[in-house]
Scaffold this motif. Structure first.
Motif: not given
Length: 372
Positions: A160, A162, A270, A275, A278
């Motif tokens: 993953d 992310r 960032r 994000v 998730s």
């Protein structure tokens, strides 16, 4: 007949809808608001004498904007320039005596860095094998440094991406605030390492030479794709040329503050809302795992203090697991041996860049297929 809303069914609440959406503003307005919030938070942190306030304030402001759906980003060129400025700042502290001490203690630094890399890779393997994190995500996410390399290799292994990026940058934020907090509450923080002068007198020629080193580092680092080159090249070139008496590095406060601001924004932005949503269920365990990593590095710092007599704050900052630029900024604002801190940090950074990806790949290949 009138239609009335059906109140018999409860409304489903979307947690993301509770957050501010700043993307409806124009980009110039977003930049202006971000700058304003950064200035306010930096002033608050400065008022309580928090080391690294000029970076931490903008970092928090950028996190707020990131989770509020801001669509602004820091371009890689100003970020690279800012890293080069921090590299020159560190180069000022790397005097010949410091470099000689580094040469004498090189084996110690290498041993500590190897211990950190082995511990993080072993912990990543254990977390992946135990399915606490999906697939090989923990292997790539926990290596202390080389974030971009880890993300690229993680994608190749089907991890993953992310989550890997989130773990890497959350580590930078946590290390930054914990290191700053330790410095603030340390008995040593009352004596600042160096007075911060916003508008000192300086030679325009010397400032031009300093900026030329930064620009050269950006060009060489980008051309040859050297990991961390935009920071490392100005640091190495600046320290060598300064030691040889060829230049005198000049960094006025306003230039440093701009670099700190840019680095804080780069990290903070960032943290985008999509994000975070998730990976929301993994955030608590990620924080716990990163605290374990930071705790292990703190234990190594304790050993430095206990057996080599290195003062506690210097030992703690020296063994903190990145990022290099954040630790450098905090060390510059505290009463520590910045040369020792950066010698250790740079040893970690170079070792991670050179052998970290290879070692992580070797570990990832040994994660059972059932854990992927």
């Amino acid at each position: 007949m009138c239609d009335f809303p059906d109140r018999s069914r409860p409304k489903t609440l979307n947690p993301g809808s509770l957050l501010l959406n700043v993307s409806r503003y124009s980009r110039p307005r977003q930049w202006g608001l971000l700058l304003l919030l950064s200035a306010v938070l930096a002033f608050v942190f400065l008022s309580v004498h928090l080391p690294g306030a000029l970076m931490l304030g903008p970092m928090v402001a950028a996190i707020v904007f990131g989770v509020s759906r801001s669509n602004i980003r820091v371009h890689r060129l100003p970020f690279g320039f800012s890293q080069g400025i921090v590299g020159c700042m560190v180069a000022q502290a790397l005097t010949p005596s410091v470099l000689y001490a580094f040469w004498q203690r090189g084996l110690l630094f290498v041993s500590l860095v190897v211990a950190i890399i082995v511990f993080n890779c072993a912990l990543g393997w254990l977390l992946s094998r135990s399915k606490i994190f999906p697939g090989t995500t923990a292997v790539w996410g926990l290596l202390p440094g080389a974030a971009s390399s880890m993300v690229i290799m993680a994608e190749a292994y089907g991890a993953d991406v992310r989550l890997v990026a989130f773990i890497q940058y959350l580590r930078v934020v946590m290390v930054g605030f914990l290191a700053s907090g330790v410095a603030h509450f340390s008995l040593h923080h009352a004596l600042p390492g160096k007075e911060f002068l916003w508008f000192p007198r300086f030679s325009p020629l010397e400032l031009g030479e300093t900026i030329a080193i930064v620009l050269a580092g950006m060009g060489i680092g980008s051309l040859f794709r050297i990991p961390g080159g935009m920071l490392l090249i100005p640091l190495i070139a600046g320290s060598v040329m300064q030691a040889a008496g060829m230049i005198s590095i000049v960094l006025p406060g306003w230039l440093l503050a701009g670099a700190y601001l840019c680095i804080g924004w780069m990290v903070g932005l960032r943290f985008q809302r999509d994000v975070l949503l998730s990976v929301a269920r993994l955030i608590p365990r990620t924080i716990v795992v990163l605290l374990v990593v930071i705790g292990f590095c703190g234990f190594l710092g304790f050993l430095l203090n206990r057996f080599l007599g290195v003062d506690p704050l210097t030992a703690y900052l020296a063994t903190s697991p990145g990022g290099v630029d954040a630790v450098a900024i905090i060390a510059a604002a505290a009463n520590v041996k910045i040369g020792f801190v950066m010698a250790m940090q740079l040893s970690r950074m170079m070792m991670v860049v050179l052998v970290g990806p290879v070692f992580s790949k070797w570990v990832a290949n040994r994660v059972p297929a059932t854990g992927v």
